[in-house]
Design an enzyme around this catalytic site. Structure first.
Site, mmCIF file in Angstrom:
data_model
loop_
_atom_site.group_PDB
_atom_site.id
_atom_site.type_symbol
_atom_site.label_atom_id
_atom_site.label_comp_id
_atom_site.label_asym_id
_atom_site.label_seq_id
_atom_site.Cartn_x
_atom_site.Cartn_y
_atom_site.Cartn_z
ATOM 1 N N ASP A 176 0.460 -1.232 -0.035
ATOM 2 C CA ASP A 176 -0.125 0.319 -0.509
ATOM 3 C C ASP A 176 0.624 1.035 0.233
ATOM 4 O OD1 ASP A 176 1.363 0.143 2.531
ATOM 5 O OD2 ASP A 176 -0.955 -0.183 3.538
ATOM 6 N N SER A 177 2.065 1.308 -0.373
ATOM 7 C CA SER A 177 3.179 2.226 -0.262
ATOM 8 C C SER A 177 3.040 2.789 -1.238
ATOM 9 C CB SER A 177 4.178 2.135 -0.378
ATOM 10 O OG SER A 177 4.956 0.802 -1.269
ATOM 11 N N ASP A 211 -0.448 -6.325 0.019
ATOM 12 C CA ASP A 211 -1.511 -5.656 1.482
ATOM 13 C C ASP A 211 -2.672 -5.764 1.411
ATOM 14 O OD1 ASP A 211 1.195 -5.150 2.730
ATOM 15 O OD2 ASP A 211 1.070 -2.739 2.081
ATOM 16 N N LYS A 219 -0.720 -9.582 3.141
ATOM 17 C CA LYS A 219 0.116 -8.705 4.447
ATOM 18 C C LYS A 219 -0.801 -7.939 4.978
ATOM 19 C CE LYS A 219 3.263 -5.997 4.082
ATOM 20 N NZ LYS A 219 3.070 -4.677 4.611
ATOM 21 N N GLU A 252 -1.416 -5.498 9.372
ATOM 22 C CA GLU A 252 -0.090 -4.922 9.890
ATOM 23 C C GLU A 252 -1.096 -4.789 11.013
ATOM 24 O OE1 GLU A 252 1.129 -1.242 6.658
ATOM 25 O OE2 GLU A 252 0.382 -0.765 8.321
ATOM 26 N N GLU A 269 9.163 -3.454 10.578
ATOM 27 C CA GLU A 269 9.803 -2.302 10.167
ATOM 28 C C GLU A 269 10.041 -1.747 11.040
ATOM 29 O OE1 GLU A 269 8.337 1.264 6.882
ATOM 30 O OE2 GLU A 269 6.858 -0.605 7.633
#
Length: 263
Positions: A45-46, A84, A112, A114, A180
Site C-alpha cells: 500500500d506504499s 497488502d 500482508k 499490519e 519495520e
C-alpha cells in the site's frame, strides 16, 4: 522456472541464506525484477505514496491493490507475490476474508496485514480458509496517526510486547513476518524466536530477508529519504545492475549496514 513458494523461504531460513525482496507495482518493473532473480515481491500500500502521490498509505483501496496485483502478476508469473490489505480492509475477520479473496483472485499468493495480537482471530480465519498470511510489526504505516509520525518502534519495554505479538501471529498461522524500523537487537531476538521467515526493512541485517520500496532502491523517492534506504542505482549505473547489486549485498550481509540500522 517453477513458481516460488513459501517453502523456499523456509529453506532459506533453515540454511541461514539471506534473501532479497522488493515492492513492485506494475508489469514492466515486475518483469525486470523477475528477470534479474528476485522471486518474492510485494504489492504494497506504499503505492499510495510512491504511485498516487498521497502523504500516507491511508487512501489506498482494495481495488487499488487488486489492480496493481494483476499487473505485477503478469510481469512475474512465477514469483511469490504478497499483497497488502490496506487501511480498514480487515477491521473484522469477516471483512478480511472478503477483501483477501479479491486480491487473491487478482493473483496474490499471500496477504500482508499490519498489527499484533489483536489480529489473531483474523489470521486464524484467513489461514483456515486457505489464505496465507504475512504479518507486519514495528512501524506499521497504517497506524501513522496513532504513532504521531513515522518513528522507530520497539525500544525499551515495547520490545517485549512486539516479540509477544510476533509469537502470537506465528501461533495463529502467519507464515511470514515483516519487521519495520525496529532496533537491530530486537530484530535479532524476533528472528531467532520465530520458526517462520522474518523480512526486515530498517531492522538491520539480522533478519532472514530484506525488503525495500523499489523507489528507495533506485533513489527516486521524493521528499524524505529513510535512514535504511540505499540508492543502488547511483553505484550500479543501470536498473538491472542495481537490482543485482541489491540482491548481492543482501545475500552477503553487506546491506543493510550499520549506517542503515537503528539501536
Amino acid at each position: 522456472m517453477k513458481p516460488t513458494t513459501i517453502s523456499l523461504l523456509q529453506k532459506c531460513k533453515q540454511e541461514k541464506k539471506r534473501f532479497a525482496t522488493i515492492t513492485a507495482y506494475d508489469y514492466s518493473f515486475a518483469k525486470l525484477f523477475a528477470d534479474e532473480g528476485i522471486n518474492v515481491m510485494l504489492v504494497g500500500d506504499s503505492l499510495g505514496m510512491t504511485i498516487q502521490g498521497h502523504d500516507s498509505t491511508l487512501p489506498v483501496t482494495v481495488e487499488d491493490i487488486a489492480y496493481h496485483t494483476r499487473a505485477v502478476r503478469r510481469g512475474a508469473p512465477n514469483c511469490l507475490l504478497l499483497s497488502d490489505l490496506p487501511f480498514m480492509a480487515y477491521a473484522t475477520p469477516e471483512q478480511a476474508c472478503e477483501n483477501a479473496a479479491i486480491v487473491m483472485r487478482a493473483g496474490a499468493n499471500m496477504v500482508k496485514i499490519e498489527g499484533g495480537a489483536w489480529l489473531v482471530d483474523t489470521v486464524k480465519m484467513l489461514t483456515e480458509r486457505a489464505v496465507p498470511v504475512c504479518g507486519h510489526l514495528g512501524l506499521t504505516p497504517q497506524s501513522v496517526n496513532i504513532f504521531g509520525g513515522y518513528k522507530i518502534q520497539g525500544r525499551g519495554d515495547a520490545g517485549q510486547m512486539l516479540l509477544d505479538d510476533a509469537l502470537a501471529l506465528e501461533a495463529a498461522g502467519a507464515q511470514l513476518l515483516v519487521l519495520e524500523c525496529v532496533p537491530v537487537e530486537l530484530a535479532k531476538r524476533v528472528t531467532e524466536a520465530l520458526s517462520i521467515p522474518v523480512i526486515g526493512i530498517g531492522a538491520g541485517n539480522v533478519t532472514d530477508g530484506q525488503i525495500l520500496v523499489m523507489h528507495d532502491a533506485f533513489g527516486i523517492t521524493g521528499g524524505h529519504i529513510p535512514k535504511f534506504a540505499k540508492n543502488f542505482l547511483a553505484e550500479a549505473g543501470d536498473m538491472r545492475a542495481a537490482v543485482r547489486q541489491y540482491m548481492a549485498e543482501v545475500e552477503s550481509g553487506v546491506y543493510p549496514g550499520e549506517e542503515h540500522s537503528f539501536h
